[in-house]
Design a protein around this motif. Structure first.
Motif, PDB file in Angstrom:
ATOM      1  N   GLN A   1       3.036  19.679  11.987  1.00 47.18           N
ATOM      2  CA  GLN A   1       3.718  18.830  11.020  1.00 47.18           C
ATOM      3  C   GLN A   1       3.402  19.312   9.614  1.00 47.18           C
ATOM      4  O   GLN A   1       2.261  19.650   9.312  1.00 47.18           O
ATOM      5  CB  GLN A   1       3.272  17.370  11.152  1.00 47.18           C
ATOM      6  CG  GLN A   1       3.706  16.720  12.419  1.00 47.18           C
ATOM      7  CD  GLN A   1       3.169  15.299  12.547  1.00 47.18           C
ATOM      8  OE1 GLN A   1       2.204  14.923  11.902  1.00 47.18           O
ATOM      9  NE2 GLN A   1       3.815  14.520  13.386  1.00 47.18           N
ATOM     10  N   ARG A   2       4.420  19.312   8.759  1.00 51.32           N
ATOM     11  CA  ARG A   2       4.269  19.722   7.355  1.00 51.32           C
ATOM     12  C   ARG A   2       4.923  18.663   6.473  1.00 51.32           C
ATOM     13  O   ARG A   2       6.123  18.355   6.639  1.00 51.32           O
ATOM     14  CB  ARG A   2       4.939  21.072   7.136  1.00 51.32           C
ATOM     15  CG  ARG A   2       5.016  21.523   5.715  1.00 51.32           C
ATOM     16  CD  ARG A   2       3.683  21.980   5.210  1.00 51.32           C
ATOM     17  NE  ARG A   2       3.853  22.454   3.827  1.00 51.32           N
ATOM     18  CZ  ARG A   2       2.863  22.776   3.074  1.00 51.32           C
ATOM     19  NH1 ARG A   2       1.644  22.718   3.536  1.00 51.32           N
ATOM     20  NH2 ARG A   2       3.072  23.185   1.845  1.00 51.32           N
ATOM     21  N   ALA A   3       4.142  18.077   5.561  1.00 50.56           N
ATOM     22  CA  ALA A   3       4.676  17.074   4.636  1.00 50.56           C
ATOM     23  C   ALA A   3       5.661  17.730   3.678  1.00 50.56           C
ATOM     24  O   ALA A   3       5.413  18.817   3.164  1.00 50.56           O
ATOM     25  CB  ALA A   3       3.547  16.418   3.858  1.00 50.56           C
ATOM     26  N   LEU A   4       6.793  17.072   3.456  1.00 49.56           N
ATOM     27  CA  LEU A   4       7.817  17.572   2.539  1.00 49.56           C
ATOM     28  C   LEU A   4       7.931  16.700   1.300  1.00 49.56           C
ATOM     29  O   LEU A   4       8.645  17.035   0.376  1.00 49.56           O
ATOM     30  CB  LEU A   4       9.176  17.642   3.237  1.00 49.56           C
ATOM     31  CG  LEU A   4       9.236  18.550   4.470  1.00 49.56           C
ATOM     32  CD1 LEU A   4      10.596  18.442   5.128  1.00 49.56           C
ATOM     33  CD2 LEU A   4       8.931  19.982   4.086  1.00 49.56           C
ATOM     34  N   GLY A   5       7.265  15.577   1.308  1.00 51.79           N
ATOM     35  CA  GLY A   5       7.304  14.641   0.191  1.00 51.79           C
ATOM     36  C   GLY A   5       6.360  13.494   0.479  1.00 51.79           C
ATOM     37  O   GLY A   5       5.544  13.550   1.392  1.00 51.79           O
TER      38      GLY A   5
ATOM     39  N   GLN B   1       0.822  -1.196   0.000  1.00 50.91           N
ATOM     40  CA  GLN B   1       0.000   0.000   0.000  1.00 50.91           C
ATOM     41  C   GLN B   1       0.858   1.248   0.000  1.00 50.91           C
ATOM     42  O   GLN B   1       1.879   1.314   0.688  1.00 50.91           O
ATOM     43  CB  GLN B   1      -0.872   0.041   1.244  1.00 50.91           C
ATOM     44  CG  GLN B   1      -2.005  -0.932   1.214  1.00 50.91           C
ATOM     45  CD  GLN B   1      -2.859  -0.750   2.437  1.00 50.91           C
ATOM     46  OE1 GLN B   1      -2.350  -0.506   3.513  1.00 50.91           O
ATOM     47  NE2 GLN B   1      -4.156  -0.875   2.261  1.00 50.91           N
ATOM     48  N   ALA B   2       0.405   2.217  -0.739  1.00 52.69           N
ATOM     49  CA  ALA B   2       1.074   3.511  -0.693  1.00 52.69           C
ATOM     50  C   ALA B   2       0.603   4.225   0.566  1.00 52.69           C
ATOM     51  O   ALA B   2      -0.579   4.255   0.870  1.00 52.69           O
ATOM     52  CB  ALA B   2       0.720   4.322  -1.927  1.00 52.69           C
ATOM     53  N   GLN B   3       1.527   4.756   1.312  1.00 52.80           N
ATOM     54  CA  GLN B   3       1.156   5.453   2.528  1.00 52.80           C
ATOM     55  C   GLN B   3       0.684   6.855   2.201  1.00 52.80           C
ATOM     56  O   GLN B   3       1.048   7.427   1.188  1.00 52.80           O
ATOM     57  CB  GLN B   3       2.320   5.516   3.487  1.00 52.80           C
ATOM     58  CG  GLN B   3       3.437   6.405   2.998  1.00 52.80           C
ATOM     59  CD  GLN B   3       4.613   6.340   3.916  1.00 52.80           C
ATOM     60  OE1 GLN B   3       4.711   5.461   4.727  1.00 52.80           O
ATOM     61  NE2 GLN B   3       5.499   7.274   3.793  1.00 52.80           N
ATOM     62  N   GLU B   4      -0.150   7.365   3.058  1.00 57.05           N
ATOM     63  CA  GLU B   4      -0.620   8.723   2.901  1.00 57.05           C
ATOM     64  C   GLU B   4      -0.345   9.465   4.192  1.00 57.05           C
ATOM     65  O   GLU B   4      -0.885   9.111   5.237  1.00 57.05           O
ATOM     66  CB  GLU B   4      -2.109   8.746   2.586  1.00 57.05           C
ATOM     67  CG  GLU B   4      -2.441   8.177   1.231  1.00 57.05           C
ATOM     68  CD  GLU B   4      -3.919   8.285   0.910  1.00 57.05           C
ATOM     69  OE1 GLU B   4      -4.591   9.155   1.492  1.00 57.05           O
ATOM     70  OE2 GLU B   4      -4.378   7.501   0.093  1.00 57.05           O
ATOM     71  N   ILE B   5       0.518  10.464   4.130  1.00 56.34           N
ATOM     72  CA  ILE B   5       0.710  11.319   5.287  1.00 56.34           C
ATOM     73  C   ILE B   5       0.029  12.636   4.978  1.00 56.34           C
ATOM     74  O   ILE B   5      -0.018  13.071   3.825  1.00 56.34           O
ATOM     75  CB  ILE B   5       2.202  11.504   5.658  1.00 56.34           C
ATOM     76  CG1 ILE B   5       2.989  12.156   4.540  1.00 56.34           C
ATOM     77  CG2 ILE B   5       2.830  10.184   6.041  1.00 56.34           C
ATOM     78  CD1 ILE B   5       4.415  12.494   4.919  1.00 56.34           C
ATOM     79  N   SER B   6      -0.536  13.241   6.000  1.00 55.29           N
ATOM     80  CA  SER B   6      -1.286  14.470   5.771  1.00 55.29           C
ATOM     81  C   SER B   6      -0.347  15.609   5.399  1.00 55.29           C
ATOM     82  O   SER B   6       0.816  15.646   5.808  1.00 55.29           O
ATOM     83  CB  SER B   6      -2.086  14.833   7.016  1.00 55.29           C
ATOM     84  OG  SER B   6      -1.223  15.038   8.101  1.00 55.29           O
ATOM     85  N   LYS B   7      -0.876  16.537   4.597  1.00 58.51           N
ATOM     86  CA  LYS B   7      -0.077  17.685   4.168  1.00 58.51           C
ATOM     87  C   LYS B   7       0.276  18.572   5.355  1.00 58.51           C
ATOM     88  O   LYS B   7       1.397  19.039   5.482  1.00 58.51           O
ATOM     89  CB  LYS B   7      -0.839  18.469   3.109  1.00 58.51           C
ATOM     90  CG  LYS B   7      -0.039  19.590   2.502  1.00 58.51           C
ATOM     91  CD  LYS B   7      -0.776  20.239   1.356  1.00 58.51           C
ATOM     92  CE  LYS B   7       0.085  21.355   0.782  1.00 58.51           C
ATOM     93  NZ  LYS B   7      -0.557  22.000  -0.347  1.00 58.51           N
ATOM     94  N   ASN B   8      -0.686  18.805   6.249  1.00 58.36           N
ATOM     95  CA  ASN B   8      -0.490  19.607   7.452  1.00 58.36           C
ATOM     96  C   ASN B   8      -1.217  18.964   8.619  1.00 58.36           C
ATOM     97  O   ASN B   8      -2.285  18.376   8.440  1.00 58.36           O
ATOM     98  CB  ASN B   8      -1.070  21.023   7.271  1.00 58.36           C
ATOM     99  CG  ASN B   8      -0.349  21.808   6.211  1.00 58.36           C
ATOM    100  OD1 ASN B   8       0.785  22.193   6.397  1.00 58.36           O
ATOM    101  ND2 ASN B   8      -1.020  22.027   5.085  1.00 58.36           N
TER     102      ASN B   8
END
Length: 169
Positions: free
Chosen positions: A45-49, A19-26
């Motif tokens: 938290q801020r997603a960088l990639g 599965q592709a993980q999904e981290i929140s943008k903010n």
């Protein structure tokens, strides 16, 4: 030979089925722990990639007559960590990170014998696990050691275990 070919197909199938993980943008919330006496910290938290993010934590305290030692203790601390995030299963992720921070603390003794105000820098790391709900809520549990502190920490080391509650947007 058949076993090798079958094993290769199984490995290729496993690679495509992860599965592709999904981290929140903010995400913004609270980090509830000890953190060298800071207790609750505000965290962002801020997603960088796809699987990397930056976490910023701000903690402060204002304690009067700390542990009945006859002084007031005030401090503020800002930590920044670069984190790598890996998916375990579904909404479960684990993460690890490195970073550091700056802070200041002061002690005012009641008998006016001494006032101590110092700034400090520290290096930090963390490792934790989190669950990303289907609603915009993220809950995490992590361990963070901190090194340095120029006299703020005992033996220049402090650590904590914290529970995080964050709103994702």
């Amino acid at each position: 030979m058949k076993k090798i070919i079958l094993s290769a197909f199984m490995l290729i199938g496993l690679a495509f089925s992860t599965q592709a993980q999904e981290i929140s943008k903010n995400a913004i919330g609270l980090r509830l722990g000890d953190s060298g006496g800071f207790g609750t910290e505000i965290t962002y938290q801020r997603a960088l990639g796809g699987n990397n993010r930056l976490e910023l934590d701000l903690g402060w305290r204002n304690r009067n007559n700390y542990k009945n030692n006859g002084y007031d203790d005030n401090a503020i601390k800002l930590a920044a960590l670069y984190q790598w995030v890996w998916n375990i299963d579904g909404g479960f992720n684990w993460y690890a990170g490195v970073g550091g921070g700056i802070g200041t603390f002061g002690r005012d003794y009641y008998d006016n014998s001494n006032y101590n105000n110092e700034a400090f820098v520290f290096a930090a790391g963390d490792i934790g696990i989190e669950y990303n709900f289907d609603i915009p809520l993220l809950i995490s549990l992590d361990f963070r050691p901190e090194f340095g502190g120029s006299g703020y920490y005992n033996n220049n080391y402090g650590s904590d275990i914290a529970l995080g509650l964050k709103y994702q947007f």
